[in-house]
Design an enzyme around this catalytic site. Structure first.
Site, PDB file in Angstrom:
ATOM      1  N   LEU A 160       0.820  -1.214   0.000  1.00 18.14           N
ATOM      2  CA  LEU A 160       0.000   0.000   0.000  1.00 18.14           C
ATOM      3  C   LEU A 160       0.851   1.261   0.000  1.00 18.14           C
ATOM      4  O   LEU A 160       0.419   2.299  -0.499  1.00 18.14           O
ATOM      5  CB  LEU A 160      -0.901   0.018   1.236  1.00 18.14           C
ATOM      6  CG  LEU A 160      -1.998  -1.050   1.269  1.00 18.14           C
ATOM      7  CD1 LEU A 160      -2.746  -0.989   2.579  1.00 18.14           C
ATOM      8  CD2 LEU A 160      -2.960  -0.868   0.103  1.00 18.14           C
ATOM      9  N   GLY A 164       6.741   4.296   4.170  1.00 12.86           N
ATOM     10  CA  GLY A 164       7.125   5.490   4.907  1.00 12.86           C
ATOM     11  C   GLY A 164       8.600   5.430   5.208  1.00 12.86           C
ATOM     12  O   GLY A 164       9.304   4.556   4.714  1.00 12.86           O
ATOM     13  N   GLY A 168       8.933   2.155   7.589  1.00 10.15           N
ATOM     14  CA  GLY A 168       8.118   0.961   7.469  1.00 10.15           C
ATOM     15  C   GLY A 168       7.327   0.925   6.186  1.00 10.15           C
ATOM     16  O   GLY A 168       7.181   1.918   5.483  1.00 10.15           O
ATOM     17  N   GLU A 169       6.824  -0.259   5.916  1.00  5.92           N
ATOM     18  CA  GLU A 169       6.019  -0.455   4.728  1.00  5.92           C
ATOM     19  C   GLU A 169       4.655  -0.967   5.158  1.00  5.92           C
ATOM     20  O   GLU A 169       4.552  -1.666   6.163  1.00  5.92           O
ATOM     21  CB  GLU A 169       6.678  -1.485   3.813  1.00  5.92           C
ATOM     22  CG  GLU A 169       8.012  -1.010   3.273  1.00  5.92           C
ATOM     23  CD  GLU A 169       8.752  -2.111   2.550  1.00  5.92           C
ATOM     24  OE1 GLU A 169       8.418  -3.288   2.767  1.00  5.92           O
ATOM     25  OE2 GLU A 169       9.654  -1.776   1.777  1.00  5.92           O
ATOM     26  N   VAL A 170       3.639  -0.631   4.371  1.00  4.80           N
ATOM     27  CA  VAL A 170       2.297  -1.053   4.729  1.00  4.80           C
ATOM     28  C   VAL A 170       1.773  -1.998   3.664  1.00  4.80           C
ATOM     29  O   VAL A 170       1.911  -1.743   2.468  1.00  4.80           O
ATOM     30  CB  VAL A 170       1.355   0.155   4.871  1.00  4.80           C
ATOM     31  CG1 VAL A 170      -0.015  -0.305   5.344  1.00  4.80           C
ATOM     32  CG2 VAL A 170       1.930   1.150   5.841  1.00  4.80           C
ATOM     33  N   ASP A 228       0.550  14.017  15.581  1.00  3.84           N
ATOM     34  CA  ASP A 228       0.944  14.025  14.169  1.00  3.84           C
ATOM     35  C   ASP A 228      -0.284  14.104  13.271  1.00  3.84           C
ATOM     36  O   ASP A 228      -0.494  13.268  12.396  1.00  3.84           O
ATOM     37  CB  ASP A 228       1.782  12.794  13.838  1.00  3.84           C
ATOM     38  CG  ASP A 228       2.620  13.010  12.586  1.00  3.84           C
ATOM     39  OD1 ASP A 228       2.812  14.181  12.191  1.00  3.84           O
ATOM     40  OD2 ASP A 228       3.076  12.012  12.001  1.00  3.84           O
TER      41      ASP A 228
END
Ligand SMILES: *[C@@H]1O[C@H](CO)[C@@H](O)[C@H](O)[C@H]1NC(C)=O
Ligand SMILES: *[C@@H]1O[C@H](CO)[C@@H](O)[C@H](O)[C@H]1NC(C)=O
Ligand SMILES: *[C@@H]1O[C@H](CO)[C@@H](O)[C@H](O)[C@H]1NC(C)=O
Ligand SMILES: *[C@@H]1O[C@H](CO)[C@@H](O)[C@H](O)[C@H]1NC(C)=O
Ligand SMILES: *[C@@H]1O[C@H](CO)[C@@H](O)[C@H](O)[C@H]1NC(C)=O
Length: 678
Positions: A351, A354, A357-359, A469
């Site tokens: 998806l 960042g 991390g990865e989603v 955030d």
């Protein structure tokens, strides 16, 4: 005188000859069979070059007979006795059943033309009631089990009189004088075996033993037989061997043989000088051994593979669990389930990415759709705190929050599981020209939703939760286009009544309240970010856009300038056209400016923000020239230049590139930079 001597010698010689013919003593020894004198051969019997007497050569249906040519003469006046000692070897053909065995034979005749092979051992034939000429005494070493001969097994020693039906029978074994018990012997082992047969006073003793063992003190068989009765009409007896094969075959050898009659001294066999018995190599016929070997090999391989798979899985799905996590057990997902849900973190389900991390999108059981964020970490203390807060986050229930489902932890890796939001993040819809323009009504619904969620975080929950955030890329859209606040990667909890908590300055440039520089986060800093967010949604642009001309670069400042010119609507997203209510837009813009006032005390609380947005409370009468609006902080200007100095890419669909962490003092701040996709 000479004549008299000659006559005397002649008389003595004649007497001697008569004596010999009437009662011949035998005493001979064959250490090997290289010297074949006095031997009678019949059938397949032959002597190998190394002096080995080979009876059969593992061809089927063979018979062999070997006899000492000189007979024993029988004398009615003196009962016969004899002793013999021989070494034989029965060598099976590799991969075949061995058979049929051999026998030591005592017989009035050397003619065995009527005998048969197979189980008759070349000694007997089908007719059981033997005629006198078929009279025979045999000591058999039988390696086939013939139930019709009342055999006990396929490895036995028997005493046969006239018939293959043994009068005495025993399993092949020997009495070990050292161990004081019987030890069994495999006749078909291929190794040399010693055999002793002794007859005296109507008792026939048979012993066998391996090569290295002395003659056992107890015989294997001690059979009462009367030779005079067995051979009533015979005046002489021949001794020798017989052997036979059938469909079951083996190589059968005699290595050495010693014999004597009537108490003569039996000559010792020198065991050390025996010829070597050839051991046939396992050839191509050796299927069963090969198959056993192959099966063993395959089994070993299979086991190896299984162990490999087990270790691989253990390693692949390895997780890290510690004592303190027990209370969170219910919120923990197994790595294996997440791995399978995301099809091994397949590219198809990717998806976004960042900073840390990865989603991935995944499907759990019952086709529940989830989003899994994978991020690396290496700070254990930070992880503990993070996990406990993630779990507390699960208690937060609001229709405008992205539901967090749980987490999973591996070595240097942390996975967060939340519900999958089908329509992605808000910034994609705001800034991606490919997507249909969000209408003003949709935007207002989203802003109201997020305000309500934030109000809940600040006041509705057990603890004050600071999101820290808030920005368009952290707002997710569900199937009905409701805004949902996600990514609690930087959220902080503190008890109601506490004013602020000192933390590292975290957040995203452009959304960070000026007082953040003092490392103080509070509900006010969240309100500030929310104010910027409202302006972002209304104006359809990012808070800081360095590529614009100077006065437009910082959104808050630009909107304030427009207000001062009494032309607030100049700042509106041009893509909205005129599909909006100017009063609503102006109200949201003014509220945005009010919230992003640099004086924290001038900002409204989220409770008030919600009331204003729902038109339940009119906005206070404020002027763009009031303190906090005009003299806008230099922080943002500095931040803008900071951002500009980095390769800014406003066109990036994911806003993560705009996400700059000011300080990475603790784990929380490191986690903050992958926050773009919740
Ligand atoms: C069996 O052997 C005996 C002699 O040993 C012979 O007289 C007889 O004919 C044989 N029988 C058969 C069926 O061969
Ligand atoms: C050994 O075997 C022989 C013959 O089968 C038997 O008579 C004897 O009792 C056995 N001896 C022992 C100690 O088992
Ligand atoms: C046969 O064995 C018995 C006892 O087992 C023994 O008394 C006898 O002397 C033996 N006979 C011969 C000829 O070895
Ligand atoms: C053996 O058999 C013969 C002939 O039947 C008989 O004369 C002799 O007495 C027997 N020997 C013994 C020890 O029984
Ligand atoms: C939003 O999600 C719903 C449900 O998955 C889908 O039907 C709709 O097309 C999506 N809208 C957009 C603009 O992607």
């Amino acid at each position: 005188m000479t004549y008299g001597l000659l006559q005397k010698i002649l008389v003595i010689t004649c007497f001697h000859l008569i004596y010999l013919s009437s009662h011949q003593e035998l005493n001979f020894v064959y250490e090997s069979f290289g010297r074949q004198e006095n031997l009678y051969f019949d059938g397949s019997a032959t002597v190998l070059p190394n002096g080995l007497l080979q009876l059969t050569n593992a061809s089927d249906h063979q018979m062999a007979h070997v006899f000492y040519k000189k007979p024993i003469g029988l004398n009615s006046s003196k009962p016969l006795s004899f002793s013999t000692h021989f070494v034989c070897a029965l060598v099976p053909r590799p991969g075949f059943e061995g058979g049929h065995g051999m026998a030591f034979v005592v017989s009035p005749s050397m003619d065995f033309s009527h005998a048969e092979s197979d189980r008759y051992l070349g000694v007997f034939n089908v007719s059981k009631n033997g005629s006198p000429s078929s009279d025979v005494l045999a000591v058999e070493l039988d390696t086939i089990w013939n139930p019709d001969f009342e055999d006990i097994d396929n490895n036995h020693v028997g005493v046969d009189v006239h018939s293959p039906l043994s009068v005495g029978i025993a399993s092949a074994s020997y009495y070990s004088d050292i161990k004081g018990k019987n030890e069994s012997i495999n006749l078909l082992s291929g190794k040399p075996i010693q055999v002793w047969v002794d007859y005296e006073d109507t008792l026939l003793n048979v012993s066998i033993a391996p090569l290295e063992v002395q003659k056992p003190s107890q015989p294997l068989l001690s059979q009462a037989i009367n030779l005079t009765e067995i051979f009533p009409n015979s005046s002489r007896l021949f001794v020798g061997f017989s052997a036979a094969t059938g469909t079951a075959t083996s190589y059968q050898y005699i290595l050495s043989w010693s014999f004597c009659t009537n108490g003569g001294s039996l000559q010792q066999l020198d065991i050390s000088t025996l010829s070597k018995v050839p051991q046939p190599r396992a050839g191509h016929k050796n299927h069963s051994q090969l198959i056993i070997f192959l099966l063993g090999f395959l089994a070993t391989m299979g086991l190896g593979v299984l162990i490999g798979v087990y270790l691989f899985r253990r390693c692949k799905y390895a997780e890290v669990t510690e004592e303190w996590e027990k209370e969170f057990g219910a919120h923990r997902f197994s790595y294996e389930s997440l791995y399978k849900a995301t099809k091994g973190f397949n590219k198809d389900g990717f998806l976004g990415k960042g900073g840390f991390g990865e989603v991935y999108r995944g499907t759990l059981f019952l086709s529940r759709e989830i989003a899994v964020k994978r991020m690396s970490h290496n700070d254990d203390q930070g992880v503990k705190q993070f996990v406990s807060e993630v779990v507390s986050m699960r208690c937060l229930k609001h229709r405008n929050l992205v539901p967090l489902l749980g987490y999973c932890r591996r070595k240097n890796e942390l996975l967060l599981v939340s519900e999958y939001m089908p329509n992605g993040s808000l910034d994609e819809h705001l800034f991606d020209d490919q997507k249909p323009v969000l209408s003003w009504q949709q935007r207002l619904v989203i802003v109201r939703g997020i305000a309500s969620a934030l109000c809940y975080l600040h006041t509705g929950a057990d603890q004050v939760v600071l999101h820290r955030d808030i920005k368009a890329s952290n707002i997710m859209l569900d199937a009905e286009f409701n805004g949902r606040l996600g990514d609690f990667g930087m959220a902080r909890f503190h008890d109601h009544g506490e004013y602020a908590c000192p933390t590292g300055a975290v957040g995203t440039i452009g959304y960070m309240a000026p007082e953040i520089i003092d490392m103080v986060a509070s509900t006010g800093t969240d309100v500030y970010a929310f104010g910027v967010f409202m302006l972002e949604v209304t104006c359809g642009r990012r808070p800081v856009e360095p590529q614009l001309q100077c006065e437009k670069r910082v959104l808050v400042k630009w909107v304030c300038e427009c207000w001062k010119r009494d032309a607030l609507l100049d700042a509106i997203d041009p893509r909205l056209g005129d599909e909006f209510l100017p009063e609503e837009v102006e109200m949201v813009m003014k509220l945005g400016l009010l919230c992003s006032n640099i004086v924290p005390e001038s900002r409204p609380t989220m409770e008030h923000v919600v009331l204003y947005l729902n038109n339940s409370l009119p906005l206070p009468d404020i002027s763009p020239y009031a303190v906090g609006f005009s003299s806008h902080s230099s922080v943002l200007i500095d931040a803008a230049s900071l951002v500009a100095s980095r390769s800014w890419s406003a066109s990036s669909v994911s806003s993560s590139s705009a996400n700059i962490v000011v300080e990475k003092k603790n784990f929380r701040s490191s986690l903050s930079s992958f926050n773009s996709l919740w």
